[in-house]
Design a protein around this motif. Sequence first.
Motif, PDB file in Angstrom:
ATOM      1  N   LEU A  71       4.125   6.040   5.621  1.00 37.81           N
ATOM      2  CA  LEU A  71       3.882   6.438   4.244  1.00 37.81           C
ATOM      3  C   LEU A  71       3.756   5.219   3.249  1.00 37.81           C
ATOM      4  CD1 LEU A  71       7.415   8.204   4.080  1.00 37.81           C
ATOM      5  CD2 LEU A  71       5.060   9.108   4.682  1.00 37.81           C
ATOM      6  N   ALA A  72       4.086   3.793   3.401  1.00 34.65           N
ATOM      7  CA  ALA A  72       3.950   2.627   2.653  1.00 34.65           C
ATOM      8  C   ALA A  72       3.884   1.595   3.634  1.00 34.65           C
ATOM      9  CB  ALA A  72       4.747   2.905   1.406  1.00 34.65           C
ATOM     10  N   THR A  73       3.403   0.507   3.075  1.00 36.63           N
ATOM     11  CA  THR A  73       3.787  -0.756   3.672  1.00 36.63           C
ATOM     12  C   THR A  73       4.260  -1.887   2.507  1.00 36.63           C
ATOM     13  OG1 THR A  73       1.462  -1.471   3.337  1.00 36.63           O
ATOM     14  CG2 THR A  73       2.017  -0.307   5.267  1.00 36.63           C
ATOM     15  N   LEU A  74       4.829  -2.722   3.058  1.00 36.72           N
ATOM     16  CA  LEU A  74       5.546  -3.936   2.086  1.00 36.72           C
ATOM     17  C   LEU A  74       4.431  -5.145   2.373  1.00 36.72           C
ATOM     18  CD1 LEU A  74       9.275  -3.670   2.291  1.00 36.72           C
ATOM     19  CD2 LEU A  74       7.597  -2.382   0.669  1.00 36.72           C
ATOM     20  N   ARG A  75       4.422  -6.047   1.338  1.00 42.33           N
ATOM     21  CA  ARG A  75       3.665  -7.098   1.612  1.00 42.33           C
ATOM     22  C   ARG A  75       4.335  -7.994   2.952  1.00 42.33           C
ATOM     23  NH1 ARG A  75       2.177 -10.622  -3.700  1.00 42.33           N
ATOM     24  NH2 ARG A  75       1.211 -11.681  -1.729  1.00 42.33           N
TER      25      ARG A  75
ATOM     26  N   THR B 150       0.807  -1.164   0.016  1.00 40.65           N
ATOM     27  CA  THR B 150      -0.012   0.070   0.015  1.00 40.65           C
ATOM     28  C   THR B 150       0.811   1.025  -0.081  1.00 40.65           C
ATOM     29  OG1 THR B 150      -0.296  -0.041   2.482  1.00 40.65           O
ATOM     30  CG2 THR B 150      -1.855  -1.272   1.308  1.00 40.65           C
ATOM     31  N   LEU B 151       0.344   2.336  -0.734  1.00 37.36           N
ATOM     32  CA  LEU B 151       1.028   3.653  -0.465  1.00 37.36           C
ATOM     33  C   LEU B 151      -0.185   4.473   0.202  1.00 37.36           C
ATOM     34  CD1 LEU B 151       3.401   5.390  -1.548  1.00 37.36           C
ATOM     35  CD2 LEU B 151       2.246   5.875  -3.679  1.00 37.36           C
ATOM     36  N   GLU B 152       0.362   5.179   1.214  1.00 37.22           N
ATOM     37  CA  GLU B 152      -0.547   5.750   1.969  1.00 37.22           C
ATOM     38  C   GLU B 152      -0.709   7.393   1.829  1.00 37.22           C
ATOM     39  OE1 GLU B 152      -2.605   4.204   3.863  1.00 37.22           O
ATOM     40  OE2 GLU B 152      -1.492   2.353   3.763  1.00 37.22           O
ATOM     41  N   VAL B 153       0.379   7.871   0.961  1.00 41.83           N
ATOM     42  CA  VAL B 153       0.498   9.303   0.678  1.00 41.83           C
ATOM     43  C   VAL B 153       0.567   9.481  -0.750  1.00 41.83           C
ATOM     44  CG1 VAL B 153       1.532   9.707   2.912  1.00 41.83           C
ATOM     45  CG2 VAL B 153       2.974   9.280   0.967  1.00 41.83           C
ATOM     46  N   GLU B 154       0.330  10.989  -0.948  1.00 44.40           N
ATOM     47  CA  GLU B 154       0.371  11.238  -2.285  1.00 44.40           C
ATOM     48  C   GLU B 154       1.210  12.615  -2.330  1.00 44.40           C
ATOM     49  OE1 GLU B 154      -3.415  12.148  -4.194  1.00 44.40           O
ATOM     50  OE2 GLU B 154      -3.898   9.748  -4.120  1.00 44.40           O
ATOM     51  N   ARG B 155       1.875  12.994  -3.516  1.00 41.44           N
ATOM     52  CA  ARG B 155       2.604  14.138  -3.874  1.00 41.44           C
ATOM     53  C   ARG B 155       1.665  15.390  -3.138  1.00 41.44           C
ATOM     54  NH1 ARG B 155       6.752  15.531  -7.712  1.00 41.44           N
ATOM     55  NH2 ARG B 155       7.054  17.902  -7.738  1.00 41.44           N
TER      56      ARG B 155
ATOM     57  N   VAL C 283       7.283  15.478  -1.491  1.00 44.10           N
ATOM     58  CA  VAL C 283       7.694  16.155  -2.581  1.00 44.10           C
ATOM     59  C   VAL C 283       7.806  15.311  -3.958  1.00 44.10           C
ATOM     60  CG1 VAL C 283       8.812  18.088  -1.483  1.00 44.10           C
ATOM     61  CG2 VAL C 283      10.252  16.283  -2.158  1.00 44.10           C
ATOM     62  N   GLU C 284       7.884  13.970  -3.703  1.00 43.62           N
ATOM     63  CA  GLU C 284       7.892  13.097  -4.770  1.00 43.62           C
ATOM     64  C   GLU C 284       7.515  11.954  -4.380  1.00 43.62           C
ATOM     65  OE1 GLU C 284      11.373  11.845  -8.267  1.00 43.62           O
ATOM     66  OE2 GLU C 284      11.987  12.764  -6.335  1.00 43.62           O
ATOM     67  N   VAL C 285       6.877  10.969  -5.261  1.00 40.76           N
ATOM     68  CA  VAL C 285       6.520   9.477  -4.999  1.00 40.76           C
ATOM     69  C   VAL C 285       7.455   8.943  -6.438  1.00 40.76           C
ATOM     70  CG1 VAL C 285       5.021   7.753  -5.008  1.00 40.76           C
ATOM     71  CG2 VAL C 285       4.336  10.103  -3.835  1.00 40.76           C
ATOM     72  N   ARG C 286       8.247   7.749  -5.654  1.00 35.19           N
ATOM     73  CA  ARG C 286       9.196   7.152  -6.735  1.00 35.19           C
ATOM     74  C   ARG C 286       8.694   5.748  -6.988  1.00 35.19           C
ATOM     75  NH1 ARG C 286      15.445   9.196  -6.325  1.00 35.19           N
ATOM     76  NH2 ARG C 286      15.063  11.327  -6.462  1.00 35.19           N
ATOM     77  N   ALA C 287       7.870   5.194  -6.357  1.00 36.97           N
ATOM     78  CA  ALA C 287       7.571   3.814  -6.276  1.00 36.97           C
ATOM     79  C   ALA C 287       5.988   3.523  -6.048  1.00 36.97           C
ATOM     80  CB  ALA C 287       8.376   2.790  -5.578  1.00 36.97           C
ATOM     81  N   TYR C 288       5.599   2.770  -6.591  1.00 36.57           N
ATOM     82  CA  TYR C 288       3.778   2.342  -6.365  1.00 36.57           C
ATOM     83  C   TYR C 288       3.713   1.010  -5.984  1.00 36.57           C
ATOM     84  CZ  TYR C 288       3.301   7.173  -8.300  1.00 36.57           C
ATOM     85  OH  TYR C 288       3.902   8.353  -8.717  1.00 36.57           O
ATOM     86  N   PRO C 289       2.418   0.816  -5.366  1.00 36.90           N
ATOM     87  CA  PRO C 289       2.188  -0.681  -5.093  1.00 36.90           C
ATOM     88  C   PRO C 289       2.319  -1.816  -6.190  1.00 36.90           C
ATOM     89  CG  PRO C 289       0.487   0.871  -4.283  1.00 36.90           C
ATOM     90  CD  PRO C 289       1.262   1.621  -5.140  1.00 36.90           C
TER      91      PRO C 289
END
Length: 285
Positions: free
Chosen positions: A69-73, A54-59, A174-180
């Motif tokens: 900010l994010a979680t891994l499986r 999951t990605l919990e934030v956006e730019r 300021v930047e999102v570099r990877a997504y689910p």
Amino acid sequence: MPSSPLSKTLIITLCCLNPYSAGAQDLSSEIFDCLIEPKMSVLVGAPIQGIIDTLEVERSDFVEAGQVLATLRSEVEVAAMEHARVRATMESDIQAREADLELAEVNMRRIDELIEKQLVSAQQRDEAFAQQQVARMALRQARDNKRLYEHEYVRAREIVEQRIVRSPISGVVVEVRAYPGEFVFENPIVAVAKIDPLRGEAILPARYFGSMNEQMIASIEPEIQSATPLSGVVSSVDRLIDAASGTFSVYLELPNSDNATPAGQRCTVTFSEANLFSTETTSIR
């Protein structure tokens, strides 16, 4: 001529001016170019490899320190943590060993009563004593195992925690570099910038080196704002002069609690005359 019994005190006030300076009194009338930047920028990644769940934030989202900010499986890791938690909370083994010890102690007391009446042999007493000691050691082992299981649960919980990516600072995304769905190892997932306070950098000619000191007040006019100039404080001054350009940098700290001033813009800065001089008073007797 005999010297006076009273000591004479000479007060000398030294103005700390750089010998290469054109005169610190001229600094307050100078306007210097500067750049407003974030206090710090952090590329946030996961400490271990995995697939983003999951990605919990956006730019442009504002985040607090510690926010997810994010979680891994982590299905396997969560299952292992739950298994460790159950083992760490089990009391049945300790309770069984306590019951064994209680029975062994009761048996030992009976043997002691019988041996006083000379109804049992010394060998039987030795066997009862050995059974009591074995039961006591078994109880100690059960308690040691429980502590070990508790540590294993803590370890399993930390493994799961490593798969949760949190922001190390309060700031703005300021930047999102990877997504689910993407696999991450050493690549960052999110970039976060701290914009309260902001940092200003002014470039000054070498002739002013030595005229600047920390805690000096600065007035900053941002490039895209026409309102009242911002007030900042000198946080640090370069200790070396850049030989190629004949300049040095002065760093400013600008409060930005309302996040109204955007970073990344040019500005101009002037320094308060009240802070241009540093004096030292020396007493000679």
